[in-house]
Scaffold this active site. Structure first.
Site, PDB file in Angstrom:
ATOM      1  N   LYS A 103       0.977  -1.217  -0.093  1.00  0.00           N
ATOM      2  CA  LYS A 103       0.078   0.091   0.026  1.00  0.00           C
ATOM      3  C   LYS A 103       0.970   1.271   0.032  1.00  0.00           C
ATOM      4  O   LYS A 103       1.587   1.507   0.894  1.00  0.00           O
ATOM      5  CB  LYS A 103      -0.812   0.044   1.203  1.00  0.00           C
ATOM      6  CG  LYS A 103      -1.728   1.351   1.466  1.00  0.00           C
ATOM      7  CD  LYS A 103      -2.727   1.420   2.701  1.00  0.00           C
ATOM      8  CE  LYS A 103      -2.922   2.771   2.810  1.00  0.00           C
ATOM      9  NZ  LYS A 103      -3.871   3.123   4.106  1.00  0.00           N
ATOM     10  N   GLY A 192     -10.607   8.156   5.963  1.00  0.00           N
ATOM     11  CA  GLY A 192     -11.445   8.880   6.073  1.00  0.00           C
ATOM     12  C   GLY A 192     -12.852   8.474   6.475  1.00  0.00           C
ATOM     13  O   GLY A 192     -13.885   9.322   6.930  1.00  0.00           O
ATOM     14  N   THR A 214      -9.193   3.502  11.663  1.00  0.00           N
ATOM     15  CA  THR A 214      -9.573   4.278  13.070  1.00  0.00           C
ATOM     16  C   THR A 214     -10.888   4.141  13.280  1.00  0.00           C
ATOM     17  O   THR A 214     -11.336   4.026  14.554  1.00  0.00           O
ATOM     18  CB  THR A 214      -9.253   5.776  12.887  1.00  0.00           C
ATOM     19  OG1 THR A 214      -7.884   5.894  12.369  1.00  0.00           O
ATOM     20  CG2 THR A 214      -9.014   6.275  13.993  1.00  0.00           C
TER      21      THR A 214
END
Lengths: 266, 66
Positions: A103, A192, A214
């Site tokens: 990534k 996001g 997250t």
């Protein structure tokens, strides 16, 4: 048709980060609850190695935990701000994790952690030429996306919003345009996402998968939230395949009008 | 000799990168990767790499990531 990244079939359309969890145990349980079969990981300096004479701690504990999960690994180049840093980090990750998958993050600034598209394309070319299977963390910019494909990327991972911001899909129009422009390229919304509804929305748009960290790790109950994201992503995918109806401005009765009791023509 | 090790000043009498890793307690199977002066140094090359004064060494291990 089953989703494939670089020729590898993937069952789950949820790619999970492994950072920020309250404990290793909760991380393990969350990955299992999500049914994710790809997780992201990183390479980092070890505190103990900054001083000679101290015994090495090494990431062995974390490594054992990850191995037990029996999932495919997607190492990242998180935090790299230059092409050289990203390329060297990718090579260290390839040796460490024995995978060509990377990534690729080349970060422009700390405030937004947004991709440096110029550095990203340059690093992607070096890594693709060197045999890596590059998953570039990019924006919705179609020009940059075309350059990434030209240099050998076969997956694109546009951001939904800045990393860790939980703002969801900041620019749905651009994400929809990207999906329409690259109908045959695996597209993953990366970063996001805050709520399962954000992930569902990306899937309804036709995105192939969602990568997040997250939103699960920092949830009140990460294991429960992992289940919630798995459900939302599956629902969004089904909705995309089913075809979501077009919105309209005025009401349209769902109950038949014909035969309405007491009905009178005005 | 004086080197930089993971961003900090350090002193070592190790002759090679493999020797340095050994001094740090990493056996040959340790789950680490290395770089010297910004360039990747493969596991196979560590024994042949002669450390020089001022070398900037990075030793990394698996860690959580997003």
């Amino acid at each position: 048709m089953m989703l494939e990244f670089y020729g590898q079939k993937v069952q789950s359309r949820l790619l999970m980060g492994t950072a920020l969890y309250p404990s290793p145990d909760i991380l393990q349980k969350a990955v299992k609850a999500s049914h994710a079969d790809i997780v992201t990981i990183s390479v980092r300096r070890e505190a103990a190695t900054t001083q000679l004479g101290q015994s090495a701690q090494s990431g062995e504990g974390f490594w054992e935990l990850i191995r037990e999960l029996n999932v495919r690994l997607l190492p990242n180049t998180a935090g790299c701000k230059s092409v050289k840093e990203a390329v060297t980090t990718a090579k260290m990750a390839r040796e460490l994790f024995e995978t060509n998958w990377i990534k690729l993050e080349v970060i422009a600034n700390d405030d937004m952690l947004q991709p440096d598209l110029f550095g990203l394309v340059e690093a992607a070319k070096i890594l693709c030429d060197d045999g890596f299977d590059v998953f570039p963390y990019t924006t919705e910019d179609l020009g940059a996306a075309e350059r990434l494909l030209e240099v050998g990327c076969k997956v694109l991972m546009p951001w939904g919003a800045p990393i860790g911001s939980a703002r969801g899909l900041n620019n749905p129009f651009a994400l929809e345009s990207m999906r329409a422009y690259f109908p045959d390229i695996p597209l993953v919304v990366d970063a996001g996402v805050g709520a399962p509804s954000h992930a569902a929305k990306a899937m309804e748009m036709g995105y192939d998968a969602v990568l997040l960290n997250t939103a699960i790790a920092k949830a009140g109950d990460p294991v429960y939230m992992a289940e919630a994201f798995a459900g939302a992503i599956a629902a969004g995918r089904s909705a995309y395949k089913a075809g979501v109806m077009e919105p309209r401005n005025m009401a349209s009765p769902s109950t038949p009008v014909a035969g309405t009791p007491f009905f009178k023509l005005d | 000799m004086n080197i930089r090790l993971n961003g900090a000043d350090a002193e070592t009498d190790a002759k090679t990168l493999a020797g340095l890793c050994d001094q740090l307690g990493y056996d040959s199977d340790a789950k680490i990767a290395t770089a010297v002066n910004g360039e990747f140094m493969a596991k196979m090359q560590r024994a042949n790499y002669q450390l020089a004064n001022g070398d900037d060494i990075e030793i990394v291990a698996p860690r959580q990531g997003g």
